[in-house]
Motif scaffolding. Structure first.
Motif, PDB file in Angstrom:
ATOM      1  N   ASP A  81       0.850  -1.187   0.000  1.00  0.00           N
ATOM      2  CA  ASP A  81       0.000   0.000   0.000  1.00  0.00           C
ATOM      3  C   ASP A  81       0.890   1.243   0.000  1.00  0.00           C
ATOM      4  OD1 ASP A  81      -2.008   1.848   0.265  1.00  0.00           O
ATOM      5  OD2 ASP A  81      -2.535   1.296   2.325  1.00  0.00           O
ATOM      6  N   GLU A 140       1.246   6.518  -6.636  1.00  0.00           N
ATOM      7  CA  GLU A 140       0.841   5.575  -7.682  1.00  0.00           C
ATOM      8  C   GLU A 140      -0.638   5.783  -7.975  1.00  0.00           C
ATOM      9  OE1 GLU A 140       2.316   3.148  -9.644  1.00  0.00           O
ATOM     10  OE2 GLU A 140       4.153   4.052  -8.913  1.00  0.00           O
ATOM     11  N   SER A 141      -1.053   5.530  -9.180  1.00  0.00           N
ATOM     12  CA  SER A 141      -2.448   5.728  -9.547  1.00  0.00           C
ATOM     13  C   SER A 141      -3.360   4.636  -8.984  1.00  0.00           C
ATOM     14  CB  SER A 141      -2.586   5.766 -11.075  1.00  0.00           C
ATOM     15  OG  SER A 141      -2.106   4.553 -11.630  1.00  0.00           O
ATOM     16  N   ASP A 142      -2.823   3.447  -8.734  1.00  0.00           N
ATOM     17  CA  ASP A 142      -3.676   2.357  -8.255  1.00  0.00           C
ATOM     18  C   ASP A 142      -3.510   2.080  -6.758  1.00  0.00           C
ATOM     19  OD1 ASP A 142      -1.161   1.279  -8.299  1.00  0.00           O
ATOM     20  OD2 ASP A 142      -1.664  -0.437  -9.546  1.00  0.00           O
ATOM     21  N   ASP A 143      -2.816   2.944  -6.029  1.00  0.00           N
ATOM     22  CA  ASP A 143      -2.637   2.851  -4.575  1.00  0.00           C
ATOM     23  C   ASP A 143      -1.816   1.654  -4.122  1.00  0.00           C
ATOM     24  OD1 ASP A 143      -4.062   5.169  -4.230  1.00  0.00           O
ATOM     25  OD2 ASP A 143      -5.958   4.150  -3.904  1.00  0.00           O
ATOM     26  N   LYS A 144      -1.295   0.861  -5.016  1.00  0.00           N
ATOM     27  CA  LYS A 144      -0.440  -0.282  -4.664  1.00  0.00           C
ATOM     28  C   LYS A 144       0.884  -0.150  -5.393  1.00  0.00           C
ATOM     29  CE  LYS A 144      -2.930  -3.137  -2.108  1.00  0.00           C
ATOM     30  NZ  LYS A 144      -2.525  -3.556  -0.801  1.00  0.00           N
ATOM     31  N   ASP A 183       7.002  -0.862 -10.612  1.00  0.00           N
ATOM     32  CA  ASP A 183       6.684   0.536 -10.331  1.00  0.00           C
ATOM     33  C   ASP A 183       7.939   1.262  -9.865  1.00  0.00           C
ATOM     34  OD1 ASP A 183       4.073  -0.027 -10.942  1.00  0.00           O
ATOM     35  OD2 ASP A 183       3.394  -0.138  -8.858  1.00  0.00           O
TER      36      ASP A 183
END
Length: 142
Positions: A77, A94-98, A103
């Motif tokens: 996270d 990050e755009s997807d929160d993970k 990445d």
């Protein structure tokens, strides 16, 4: 005297096994309850993720930039991760929160070029805030 009856009598075996089982169950329950009462049970879910990060420093483009890449391991996270040099903390957006393998995060270093000995750490903090761990450390060697 009835010697045969003494050796064939087995009524006392069952109560002894029953008592041993009851004592074992009591000890196990006491250990479990004691663990949670002492607060040790709260830390079970607060274990640090297993992840590997790589660092790449670029000073040739005119601007100093440190790129940190999640190489492998658990998805994390992003709210739990900061990159720090000991004085400044950089968040991971990050755009997807993970944060998953592949990445990366680039940090523009506004100060002068790294001279050597500077250390950057990827630090994870548990959701409760009670635990933290350095997942990866990088030191610049000039």
């Amino acid at each position: 005297m009835q010697i045969k009856r003494i050796f064939t009598e087995s009524r006392a075996v069952s109560p002894v096994i029953g008592v041993i089982l009851m004592v074992a169950i009591t000890v196990i329950l006491a250990a479990v309850i004691g663990t949670f009462v002492l607060g040790l049970g709260d830390q079970v879910g607060d274990t640090a993720p297993q992840a590997s990060f790589s660092f790449s420093y670029d000073s040739t483009s005119g601007s100093e930039e440190l790129t940190i890449t999640h190489e492998s391991g658990d998805a994390i996270d992003e709210a739990r991760i900061v990159v720090t040099d000991g004085t400044t903390e950089y968040t991971w957006d990050e755009s997807d929160d993970k944060i998953q393998a592949g990445d990366d995060r680039s940090i523009a270093l506004s100060s002068s070029p790294l001279s050597g000995g500077e250390t950057y750490r990827v630090v994870w903090t548990s959701e409760s805030g009670s635990n933290s761990a350095t997942l990866q450390k990088w030191t610049y060697n000039a």
